[in-house]
Scaffold this active site. Structure first.
Site, PDB file in Angstrom:
ATOM      1  N   HIS A 135       4.899  -0.301  -1.446  1.00 56.91           N
ATOM      2  CA  HIS A 135       5.325  -1.255  -0.435  1.00 56.91           C
ATOM      3  C   HIS A 135       6.073  -0.501   0.668  1.00 56.91           C
ATOM      4  CE1 HIS A 135       4.720  -3.973  -3.866  1.00 56.91           C
ATOM      5  NE2 HIS A 135       4.470  -4.899  -2.959  1.00 56.91           N
ATOM      6  N   HIS A 271       4.266 -11.761   4.039  1.00 52.78           N
ATOM      7  CA  HIS A 271       3.902 -11.719   2.613  1.00 52.78           C
ATOM      8  C   HIS A 271       5.141 -11.809   1.732  1.00 52.78           C
ATOM      9  CE1 HIS A 271       4.351  -8.451  -0.403  1.00 52.78           C
ATOM     10  NE2 HIS A 271       3.306  -8.988  -1.004  1.00 52.78           N
ATOM     11  N   HIS A 275       6.079 -14.690  -1.170  1.00 54.84           N
ATOM     12  CA  HIS A 275       6.488 -14.383  -2.544  1.00 54.84           C
ATOM     13  C   HIS A 275       7.739 -15.193  -2.908  1.00 54.84           C
ATOM     14  CE1 HIS A 275       4.283 -11.139  -4.644  1.00 54.84           C
ATOM     15  NE2 HIS A 275       3.879 -10.762  -3.445  1.00 54.84           N
ATOM     16  N   PHE A 291       8.781  -8.083  -7.747  1.00 51.80           N
ATOM     17  CA  PHE A 291       7.576  -7.251  -7.788  1.00 51.80           C
ATOM     18  C   PHE A 291       7.192  -6.859  -9.211  1.00 51.80           C
ATOM     19  CE2 PHE A 291       8.433  -5.662  -3.224  1.00 51.80           C
ATOM     20  CZ  PHE A 291       7.650  -6.674  -2.708  1.00 51.80           C
TER      21      PHE A 291
END
Length: 534
Positions: A135, A271, A275, A291
């Protein structure tokens, strides 16, 4: 659409795209040594997460790309009435969950792939103190493209269907801005996950500006919220077409540390907010809100399918030009377990065209390409009512500034005013917020607004939304403090503000959740990588 039509639809953008061709300063990120995999960490779940794969001693071979008919990924909100497809999808996931716990295809083993690559279970080869992180950099989009590809191929293998594809959550369209009901309606479905914010189930509308602790988000509801989201997406594309790193994230080379304060692209910011919107609102925010656990929810893969689709659209808008010709990007390499039960290596350069992976996307309307009435949002309108006088705003200064409970407003000089069309095609004006550190491991977000000043005075509202910094809960770099940056393209925004003749701009950082230290705020002109987009 041809590229001129794209630019007209986005509002007459004059700049070009993607900062390519930078000289390599180091080397591409190489695949980790699986044998040295160790416990991962999470700010909410601790430091002893078991995310290593069961194939740490396997032989690694180059991946043989499929030679199958082109498969079509369809919109999640449109497949719910396709009973044959839904039976196949649920059967594939059911079989994946029924595999032995230590089988690499097992549903939860597949989820651990994301944990290992994103929560510091791997170290970079030759850099034992530098974790692998996919990421917060230019690796974000290609790594997740491969992750979806292998997950999708394994599902197809389990049901003996070479044409199977994952659905994409079409969250950039009016009809797709609710959580897809294929994941929410049937609690007995293998696609269902109980670890979500159920208050966000349909008919609740997704909010791109959502963050924990700030449920108001955009401050809009109903059709106004849909419009706010569409305007946000339109702005993201319009402002990032001249320079790929604004959309995709900054370079990351071997030995460099990627962290949540790095210069990630604005698509990743949207994004991250999604989440949060799906995950549980209470700490530790599992599953989608962390994550390390996000892959345990089937909706994760539909979210990323649309993120991948948006990258595909971005590339088409730019004439399918390679975003970065730097071999440090093109030769960055990852390891996955494929549909033939082999551990394989793949490179970024081989995933740039979905055709090579033998998939494409169903054509659906793109409403943010239409002409939209993107006026000021509710928040800035309210400010106009309550702050009726001009206020003096100072320069940032040379010392770091704290950003916590109240907005930070600073006056920022521009490198040049009233630039010509040719000058805009050659260089994009970029707002650079540097030296960002997040003062906790929890979720964090601040939004950025820009306004035209009245001399040295700030007007009665924050101005126009320019972009955001948003981070999920994050443990950090093995206890190290990292300072990163946020880059936002503002060339087209200044045209919309009619502020091209301004020598200075008022920049407002509006904290939503978390506490920050900001090292500086400035404006630079950066070379575009596709100056003749017109």
């Amino acid at each position: 659409m041809d590229r001129r039509d794209v630019l007209i639809a986005l509002g007459g953008l004059t700049g070009g795209a993607a900062a390519a061709g930078k000289m390599a300063l180091a080397a591409p990120v190489m695949p980790p040594d699986l044998a040295t995999c160790h416990d991962a960490n999470s700010s909410g779940l601790g430091d002893n997460l078991k995310c290593c794969p069961p194939y740490t001693s396997a032989d690694i071979v180059d991946y043989t790309f499929p030679e199958t008919p082109l498969r079509v990924r369809r919109a999640a909100h449109l497949v719910i009435n396709d009973h044959e497809y839904m039976e196949k999808y649920q059967e594939a996931v059911k079989k994946m969950k029924e595999l032995p716990d230590d089988h690499p295809w097992n549903f939860y083993q597949q989820a651990l792939i994301h944990c290992a690559y994103c929560n510091e279970a791997y170290d970079q080869v030759d850099f034992p103190t530098v974790p692998v992180q996919v990421h917060y950099s230019w690796l974000f989009l290609p790594w997740h493209r491969y992750y979806l590809h292998f997950y999708e191929r394994i599902l197809g293998k389990l049901i003996d269907d070479d044409t199977f594809t994952l659905p994409f959550w079409n969250f950039d369209s009016d009809d797709g801005m609710t959580m897809p009901e294929i994941f929410t309606v049937d609690t007995s479905s293998p696609l269902y996950n109980a670890n979500r914010d159920t208050s966000h189930y349909s008919p609740a509308i997704l909010d791109y500006k959502y963050s924990y602790g700030n449920t108001a988000g955009s401050g809009e509801t109903g059709k106004a919220l849909v419009l706010a989201n569409l305007c946000y997406m339109k702005k993201t594309f319009k402002q990032s077409l001249p320079l790929a790193e604004l959309f995709m994230g900054d370079p990351l080379r071997a030995g460099q540390e990627a962290d949540s304060t790095n210069g990630f692209g604005q698509l990743e910011s949207i994004h991250n907010a999604i989440h949060m919107w799906v995950g549980t609102p209470e700490s530790p925010h599992i599953d989608m809100g962390d994550f390390s656990t996000a892959g345990k929810d089937s909706i994760f893969f539909s979210l990323h399918a649309n993120v991948d689709r948006l990258w595909h659209i971005y590339r088409m808008f730019r004439g399918n030009k390679v975003e970065f010709t730097d071999t440090d990007w093109l030769d960055s390499t990852f390891i996955f377990y494929d549909e033939n039960e082999q551990v394989v290596r793949v490179k970024v350069r081989d995933c740039l065209k979905p055709n090579k992976l033998r998939y494409t996307y169903e054509e659906v309307p793109i409403p943010w390409m239409n002409k939209l009435n993107c006026g000021k949002n509710t928040e800035t309108k309210e400010k106009t009512k309550t702050e009726l006088s001009l206020v003096r705003v100072e320069a940032f200064g040379s010392d770091p500034r704290e950003l916590s409970n109240t907005a930070l407003r600073v006056m920022v000089p521009r490198p040049k005013k009233s630039r010509s069309k040719t000058e805009k095609e050659e260089k994009v004006e970029v707002l650079l917020i540097k030296g960002i550190s997040v003062d906790s491991e929890g979720p964090a977000r601040f939004d950025v607004y820009i306004a035209k000043p009245y001399g040295d005075l700030a007007g009665p509202d924050y101005g126009d939304f320019a972009g955001t910094f948003v981070r999920l809960p994050h443990k950090g770099m093995k206890g190290k403090e990292r300072k990163g940056s946020l880059k936002l393209g503002i060339t087209s925004l200044l045209e919309d503000l009619e502020a091209e003749d301004a020598e200075k701009l008022v920049v407002t950082l509006l904290p939503r959740i978390g506490e920050f230290t900001i090292g500086g705020v400035g404006i630079k002109l950066l070379q575009t990588d596709n100056p003749r987009l017109l």
